[in-house]
Structure formats: structure tokens, C-alpha cells
Motif scaffolding. Structure first.
Motif, PDB file in Angstrom:
ATOM      1  N   ARG A 121       0.972  -1.153   0.142  1.00  0.00           N
ATOM      2  CA  ARG A 121      -0.042  -0.196  -0.187  1.00  0.00           C
ATOM      3  C   ARG A 121       0.696   1.277   0.002  1.00  0.00           C
ATOM      4  NH1 ARG A 121      -2.544  -2.423   4.216  1.00  0.00           N
ATOM      5  NH2 ARG A 121      -4.158  -3.886   3.681  1.00  0.00           N
ATOM      6  N   ASP A 122       2.138   1.405   0.889  1.00  0.00           N
ATOM      7  CA  ASP A 122       2.760   2.174   0.876  1.00  0.00           C
ATOM      8  C   ASP A 122       3.694   2.356  -0.382  1.00  0.00           C
ATOM      9  OD1 ASP A 122       1.801   2.880   3.299  1.00  0.00           O
ATOM     10  OD2 ASP A 122       3.581   2.044   4.438  1.00  0.00           O
ATOM     11  N   HIS A 123       3.838   1.501  -1.396  1.00  0.00           N
ATOM     12  CA  HIS A 123       4.672   1.552  -2.345  1.00  0.00           C
ATOM     13  C   HIS A 123       4.142   1.104  -3.716  1.00  0.00           C
ATOM     14  CE1 HIS A 123       8.196   2.418  -0.302  1.00  0.00           C
ATOM     15  NE2 HIS A 123       7.982   1.646   0.642  1.00  0.00           N
ATOM     16  N   PRO A 124       3.051   2.082  -4.264  1.00  0.00           N
ATOM     17  CA  PRO A 124       2.455   1.639  -5.396  1.00  0.00           C
ATOM     18  C   PRO A 124       3.158   1.601  -6.675  1.00  0.00           C
ATOM     19  CG  PRO A 124       1.916   3.906  -4.756  1.00  0.00           C
ATOM     20  CD  PRO A 124       2.644   3.247  -3.603  1.00  0.00           C
ATOM     21  N   GLU A 125       4.442   2.189  -6.552  1.00  0.00           N
ATOM     22  CA  GLU A 125       5.353   1.968  -7.559  1.00  0.00           C
ATOM     23  C   GLU A 125       5.875   0.567  -8.180  1.00  0.00           C
ATOM     24  OE1 GLU A 125       8.227   2.813  -4.144  1.00  0.00           O
ATOM     25  OE2 GLU A 125       6.115   3.302  -4.641  1.00  0.00           O
ATOM     26  N   PHE A 126       5.580  -0.343  -7.364  1.00  0.00           N
ATOM     27  CA  PHE A 126       5.717  -1.720  -7.582  1.00  0.00           C
ATOM     28  C   PHE A 126       4.788  -2.129  -8.375  1.00  0.00           C
ATOM     29  CE2 PHE A 126       8.756  -1.119  -3.986  1.00  0.00           C
ATOM     30  CZ  PHE A 126      10.053  -1.362  -4.643  1.00  0.00           C
ATOM     31  N   GLY A 127       3.877  -1.604  -8.420  1.00  0.00           N
ATOM     32  CA  GLY A 127       2.135  -2.393  -9.079  1.00  0.00           C
ATOM     33  C   GLY A 127       2.057  -3.734  -8.598  1.00  0.00           C
ATOM     34  N   VAL A 128       1.999  -3.791  -7.310  1.00  0.00           N
ATOM     35  CA  VAL A 128       1.593  -4.894  -6.592  1.00  0.00           C
ATOM     36  C   VAL A 128       0.349  -4.634  -5.853  1.00  0.00           C
ATOM     37  CG1 VAL A 128       2.048  -6.690  -5.181  1.00  0.00           C
ATOM     38  CG2 VAL A 128       3.790  -6.036  -6.685  1.00  0.00           C
ATOM     39  N   LYS A 129      -0.453  -5.582  -5.878  1.00  0.00           N
ATOM     40  CA  LYS A 129      -1.904  -5.430  -5.010  1.00  0.00           C
ATOM     41  C   LYS A 129      -1.701  -5.945  -3.819  1.00  0.00           C
ATOM     42  CE  LYS A 129      -4.918  -4.573  -8.720  1.00  0.00           C
ATOM     43  NZ  LYS A 129      -5.197  -4.924  -9.860  1.00  0.00           N
ATOM     44  N   PRO A 130      -2.270  -5.619  -2.599  1.00  0.00           N
ATOM     45  CA  PRO A 130      -1.951  -6.237  -1.402  1.00  0.00           C
ATOM     46  C   PRO A 130      -3.113  -7.437  -1.249  1.00  0.00           C
ATOM     47  CG  PRO A 130      -3.245  -4.094  -1.133  1.00  0.00           C
ATOM     48  CD  PRO A 130      -2.869  -4.402  -2.703  1.00  0.00           C
ATOM     49  N   THR A 131      -2.845  -8.691  -1.715  1.00  0.00           N
ATOM     50  CA  THR A 131      -3.700  -9.625  -1.895  1.00  0.00           C
ATOM     51  C   THR A 131      -2.950 -10.925  -1.330  1.00  0.00           C
ATOM     52  OG1 THR A 131      -2.891 -10.405  -4.154  1.00  0.00           O
ATOM     53  CG2 THR A 131      -4.802  -8.751  -4.023  1.00  0.00           C
TER      54      THR A 131
END
Length: 129
Positions: A21-31
């Protein structure tokens, strides 16, 4: 027996979700799926660095909140918990004619062999089968 700090440890999956959530630059969803993939890929390095620990209850892990974000950022950007080493390169050394070299140093050697010229880039045309 020494004194051990017991605060600042949270479930590792929660630490992962917070990081994502704090690093959207990685393009990963918190799932759950992203957590499972991340821990299968990187848990050993984080355990070896004592950033996360396995606990004796249903295979769960705890993360040290003071170090998890930095270690995870380093892993995802350099492939190492510590980040870049002192020489500025996290690239693995390869054996090049019996001498350990980084990929950058090996590229310099290739340029020297080519008389100072940059190696030609190769393009691959898509096949239209």
C-alpha cells in the motif's frame, strides 16, 4: 539470557500488505496471492537476515516492523536484503575467463575486444506464423 525486544513484530503478511500500500510504484496489489508469491520467492533471504521469523503455529511468520520495509525495498530493487554493496553494484559476479567480474566489468571487456565500439544491439522480429 539476553533481553529481547518483543514489540514491533507483526504478522508478516500484514507487513507485506502495508508495504504494498505504501509503495504503489511496484504495481503490486495487497492480496493473499501477492503475499504467497513474495514469501515463496523471498522468505529465505528475509529469515536469514532476521527480518522475518517463522513461528511454531500453522506456518505463520512475524516481521520486524523496524526493518521489513527497507529490506523488502532492497530485495525488490537490487535482489539483496542489504541493497547495493559498497562498489555500487548489487549485480552478481560471473566467472569470465577464470576471473570474477560483474556484468558491467564484463561489458567493458567486450567493448575492448571490439576495439572500443559498443556491441551491436540485436533485434528480434516477431514471427507471423
Amino acid at each position: 539470557m539476553g533481553i529481547f525486544q518483543t514489540t514491533g513484530w507483526i504478522p508478516a503478511s500484514e507487513a507485506w500488505f502495508n508495504f504494498v500500500r505504501d509503495h504503489p510504484e511496484f504495481g503490486v496489489k495487497p492480496t493473499e496471492s501477492s503475499w504467497i508469491h513474495f514469501q515463496r520467492t523471498h522468505a529465505k533471504a528475509l529469515i536469514d537476515a532476521d527480518v522475518i521469523r517463522r513461528i511454531a503455529w500453522r506456518g505463520r511468520m512475524l516481521a520486524d516492523t523496524s526493518r521489513f520495509d527497507t529490506a523488502t525495498f532492497n530485495l525488490l530493487t537490487t535482489g539483496s536484503v542489504e541493497g547495493r554493496n559498497r562498489t555500487g553494484s548489487a549485480a552478481p559476479k560471473i566467472d569470465y575467463e577464470g576471473q570474477a567480474k560483474t556484468l558491467h566489468e564484463a561489458g567493458d571487456g567486450l567493448r575492448q575486444l571490439l576495439g572500443g565500439k559498443q556491441p551491436a544491439a540485436q533485434t528480434v522480429e516477431p514471427s507471423h506464423d
